[in-house]
Design a protein around this motif. Structure first.
Motif, PDB file in Angstrom:
ATOM      1  N   LEU A   8      16.991  40.312  50.332  1.00  0.00           N
ATOM      2  CA  LEU A   8      17.241  39.930  48.943  1.00  0.00           C
ATOM      3  C   LEU A   8      17.194  41.166  48.048  1.00  0.00           C
ATOM      4  N   SER A  11      13.965  43.540  47.704  1.00  0.00           N
ATOM      5  CA  SER A  11      13.137  43.420  48.904  1.00  0.00           C
ATOM      6  C   SER A  11      12.570  44.768  49.327  1.00  0.00           C
ATOM      7  N   GLU A 133      12.073  41.222  54.643  1.00  0.00           N
ATOM      8  CA  GLU A 133      11.959  39.846  54.171  1.00  0.00           C
ATOM      9  C   GLU A 133      10.895  39.672  53.091  1.00  0.00           C
ATOM     10  N   THR A 135      10.087  36.626  49.884  1.00  0.00           N
ATOM     11  CA  THR A 135      10.548  35.326  49.376  1.00  0.00           C
ATOM     12  C   THR A 135      11.256  35.540  48.037  1.00  0.00           C
ATOM     13  N   TYR A 161      19.238  32.008  45.267  1.00  0.00           N
ATOM     14  CA  TYR A 161      18.457  32.949  46.087  1.00  0.00           C
ATOM     15  C   TYR A 161      17.702  32.261  47.226  1.00  0.00           C
ATOM     16  N   TYR A 165      18.166  33.454  51.020  1.00  0.00           N
ATOM     17  CA  TYR A 165      16.964  33.744  51.816  1.00  0.00           C
ATOM     18  C   TYR A 165      17.039  33.025  53.163  1.00  0.00           C
TER      19      TYR A 165
END
Ligand code: ADP
Ligand code: TYD
Length: 205
Positions: A8, A11, A133, A135, A161, A165
């Motif tokens: 994302l 990240s 990764e 969230t 998003y 994810y």
């Protein structure tokens, strides 16, 4: 060797791609660092069109085609020639981002994205992909602490998003051989150490 970073926004991909690049340079490994969309004069211009906040009328198909055009130019002009010369090519995002953002997150059909990805990439698959990764919640927390204004892609909502994810997780699960999923909430140093141990192992083969 072709190494890509996915994840994302916020990240920590760019941080890690740059650290890997500096590490390899220090150890006299020939390498280049690129980002998508971008990396050539044409691709950087396409990037400006994609990220421009004024372009609210852009259709999902146009958006996907622009990412693909930028990628096609980068692969032909820079990535493939460098791989031929024995460089390690590090790219901050590659075609898995189109699967996660334009298909899982957006309105593009998965099959179409897979087909065009393959065409734009000229069949070039990464040797290693790191998924950093975090969230969406953690990504938003990092984003809100940043002062700059958001670009067109960063303006998308939480639901978008969440789907992106989930998309990245599925892509990683489907491509286990080339994927390493790393917990992006670890410290920058710890993540970097995980990355260099995997790259070194592959380089020594
Ligand atoms: P991306 O390229 O994925 O958008 P960046 O590398 O630009 O992400 O990092 C986004 C923000 O998060 C920056 O402010 C960066 O300093 C911070 N950051 C990067 N890695 C970490 C980490 N492991 N822990 C905490 N903050 C991080
Ligand atoms: P960028 O500023 O490079 O974001 P980041 O630092 O998070 O990588 O902007 C790229 C944006 O474009 C980002 O929101 C992800 C998105 N993107 C796609 O939607 N599809 C793609 O194929 C690519 C390469 C990027």
């Amino acid at each position: 060797m072709f190494i890509t970073f996915e994840g994302l926004d916020f990240s920590g991909k760019s941080t890690q791609a740059k650290l890997l690049y500096e590490y390899l340079k220090k150890h006299k490994v020939k390498c280049i660092l690129l980002r998508e969309p971008g990396g050539t004069a044409i691709s950087e211009k396409v990037r400006e069109i994609i990220l421009d906040r004024e372009h609210i009328e852009m259709t999902p198909l146009t958006e996907f085609m622009l990412f693909s055009a930028s990628r096609s130019q980068l692969v032909s002009q820079v990535i493939k020639p460098h791989l031929k010369k024995g460089y390690v090519v590090i790219c901050d995002r590659y075609y898995d981002s189109s699967i996660a953002y334009q298909s899982f997150g957006g309105k593009m059909e998965l099959n179409h994205v897979l087909q065009v990805n393959n065409i734009a990439a000229g069949g070039l698959v990464p040797d290693i992909t790191f998924l950093i990764e975090i969230t969406p919640k953690a990504a938003f927390a990092r984003a809100s602490s940043r002062r700059n204004s958001k670009d067109r892609m960063e303006n998308k909502n939480t639901a978008f998003y969440n789907k992106v994810y989930k998309g990245f997780k599925e892509i990683a699960a489907k491509n286990r051989k080339r994927y390493t999923v790393i917990n992006g909430t670890l410290s920058i140093d710890r993540i970097h150490n995980i990355i260099i141990s995997i790259v070194n192992k592959k380089l020594s083969k």
